[in-house]
Design an enzyme around this catalytic site. Structure first.
Site, PDB file in Angstrom:
ATOM      1  N   LYS A  94      11.338 -29.843 -11.398  1.00 30.43           N
ATOM      2  CA  LYS A  94      10.952 -29.012 -12.533  1.00 30.43           C
ATOM      3  C   LYS A  94       9.583 -28.408 -12.241  1.00 30.43           C
ATOM      4  O   LYS A  94       8.626 -29.127 -11.965  1.00 30.43           O
ATOM      5  CB  LYS A  94      10.910 -29.864 -13.803  1.00 30.43           C
ATOM      6  CG  LYS A  94      10.432 -29.078 -15.014  1.00 30.43           C
ATOM      7  CD  LYS A  94      10.581 -29.864 -16.297  1.00 30.43           C
ATOM      8  CE  LYS A  94      10.035 -29.070 -17.467  1.00 30.43           C
ATOM      9  NZ  LYS A  94      10.188 -29.799 -18.742  1.00 30.43           N
TER      10      LYS A  94
ATOM     11  N   LYS B 179      14.930 -26.585 -12.291  1.00 35.09           N
ATOM     12  CA  LYS B 179      14.489 -25.824 -13.459  1.00 35.09           C
ATOM     13  C   LYS B 179      13.157 -25.154 -13.192  1.00 35.09           C
ATOM     14  O   LYS B 179      12.257 -25.827 -12.687  1.00 35.09           O
ATOM     15  CB  LYS B 179      14.355 -26.818 -14.622  1.00 35.09           C
ATOM     16  CG  LYS B 179      13.851 -26.233 -15.904  1.00 35.09           C
ATOM     17  CD  LYS B 179      13.690 -27.325 -16.900  1.00 35.09           C
ATOM     18  CE  LYS B 179      13.063 -26.741 -18.147  1.00 35.09           C
ATOM     19  NZ  LYS B 179      12.727 -27.733 -19.122  1.00 35.09           N
TER      20      LYS B 179
HETATM   21  C1  PBG Z   1       9.843 -30.290 -22.353  1.00 41.33           C
HETATM   22  C2  PBG Z   1      10.839 -29.287 -21.946  1.00 41.33           C
HETATM   23  C3  PBG Z   1      10.561 -27.946 -21.697  1.00 41.33           C
HETATM   24  C4  PBG Z   1      11.782 -27.335 -21.463  1.00 41.33           C
HETATM   25  C5  PBG Z   1      12.775 -28.309 -21.539  1.00 41.33           C
HETATM   26  N1  PBG Z   1      12.161 -29.533 -21.819  1.00 41.33           N
HETATM   27  C6  PBG Z   1       9.298 -27.184 -21.778  1.00 41.33           C
HETATM   28  C7  PBG Z   1       8.145 -27.608 -20.984  1.00 41.33           C
HETATM   29  O1  PBG Z   1       8.255 -28.344 -20.006  1.00 41.33           O
HETATM   30  O2  PBG Z   1       7.065 -27.196 -21.382  1.00 41.33           O
HETATM   31  C8  PBG Z   1      11.932 -25.869 -21.217  1.00 41.33           C
HETATM   32  C9  PBG Z   1      13.264 -25.291 -21.490  1.00 41.33           C
HETATM   33  C10 PBG Z   1      13.294 -23.811 -21.612  1.00 41.33           C
HETATM   34  O3  PBG Z   1      12.316 -23.084 -21.391  1.00 41.33           O
HETATM   35  O4  PBG Z   1      14.385 -23.333 -21.956  1.00 41.33           O
HETATM   36  N2  PBG Z   1       9.621 -31.378 -21.572  1.00 41.33           N
END
Ligand code: PBG
Length: 334
Positions: free
Chosen positions: A203, A258
């Site tokens: 991520k 992601k």
């Molecule tokens: C939080 C989380 C995020 C997303 C999924 N879980 C945001 C972040 O890490 O700030 C993002 C998903 C999206 O942008 O659709 N842990």
């Protein structure tokens, strides 16, 4: 002979295999079906409440009762799973995100109601503290630092209440070190060994999450801060493979990359290196980009959304988390 051993033009004519629909279908390598889709949804307090998200046109936050109906619709469209994200009321947010471990919090109540109403649709719960903290970080913060091991202990407790509520898959999105192994152990100790782990293994610290943070209300909590001490540097690829290797060694059943479309090279390398079920998250900013352009009349929504999902399949993803899942399933005739 051309360098690939095939005869050259005019003996070879690539257009033969593209000449009609039947032969295009026959020679197609990748396919999208509703079974490829995971639908991320936003749940909020209240009854009969549906609140649009301005930076994600077409996506609404739903109260539990409306969400239960929406999940029924997703199931009838052939979508195998949903991923739940809570909009925590601001008064329940604290420095350490304690509401995350409340067995009666919004997510746990939503899981129970969805599971009571529907069988044979997977429910995935996100594990991270950001929906619950006043600072909007995914972990416990002391003196400006996101603490790793203290956070992992909280994440284990969060995963436990969600699993206890009946969710099928725990998806840690926090990027703390060692959390997959710790959560696996915590769940197994409680007799929850049937609950699967989908690791947000690679991520990235991405600006494409902006609309999501609006949706769950963490944008104002986070302010101008960022998550670069735990989410990955967008410049790196080898590091993604190390992250995935660790999560696999710690017991991840499935892994995720992601964001999605800007990181298809990572999807490809992860799938080829590990051969595990590999998912890509078409995140909020990707959705909004396509939707916004389509709303302006600049892109054909139906065509670009299907083409975008195909790009993930081509890169090797087994499935895609996408806010457009029900629309895509309808386009596919599901
Ligand atoms: C939080 C989380 C995020 C997303 C999924 N879980 C945001 C972040 O890490 O700030 C993002 C998903 C999206 O942008 O659709 N842990």
């Amino acid at each position: 002979m051309a360098h690939d051993g095939h005869p050259e033009f005019p003996s070879t004519r690539m257009r033969r295999n593209r000449s009609e629909d039947w032969v295009r279908r026959l020679t197609r390598e990748s396919h999208v079906t509703p079974s490829d889709l995971i639908w991320p949804v936003f749940v909020q307090e209240g009854r009969g409440v549906r609140t649009p998200i301005p930076s994600m046109p077409g996506v609404d936050r739903l109260s539990i009762d409306l969400l239960v109906d929406a999940v029924g619709e997703a199931k009838s469209l052939g979508i195998p799973a949903i991923a739940l994200f809570p909009v925590t009321p601001p008064e329940l947010k604290t420095q350490d995100g304690d509401e995350a471990t409340n067995p009666d919090n919004l997510v746990c109540r939503a899981v129970r109601d969805i599971k009571d109403a529907h069988d044979d649709i997977g429910v995935i719960c996100d594990v991270a503290l950001d929906p619950y903290t006043t600072h909007g970080q995914d972990g416990i913060v002391r003196d400006g630092e996101v603490l790793n091991d203290e956070t992992v202990a909280a994440l284990c407790a969060q995963a436990f209440v969600q699993a206890q509520a009946g969710c099928d898959v725990i998806a840690p999105s926090d990027m703390m070190d060692g959390r997959i192994g710790a959560i696996r152990e915590a769940l197994d100790e409680e007799g929850l060994e049937h609950v699967a782990l989908l690791a947000y293994a690679a991520k990235y610290a991405s600006a494409f999450y902006g609309p999501f943070r609006d949706a769950v209300g963490s944008a104002q909590n986070l302010g101008t801060a960022d998550k670069r001490t735990y989410q990955m540097d967008p410049a790196n690829t080898d590091e993604a493979l190390r992250e995935v290797a660790l999560d696999v060694a710690e017991g991840a059943d499935m892994v995720m990359v992601k964001p999605g479309m800007p990181y298809l090279d990572i999807v490809r390398r992860v799938k080829e290196s590990f051969g595990l079920p590999t998912f890509a998250y078409q995140v909020s900013g990707e959705y909004s980009m396509l939707r916004g352009a389509a709303d302006q009349g600049w892109l054909d929504w139906d065509k670009v959304i299907l083409e975008s999902i195909l790009s993930f399949k081509r890169a090797g993803a087994d499935g895609v988390l996408t806010y457009a899942a029900p629309e895509i399933a309808k386009l596919l005739g599901g």
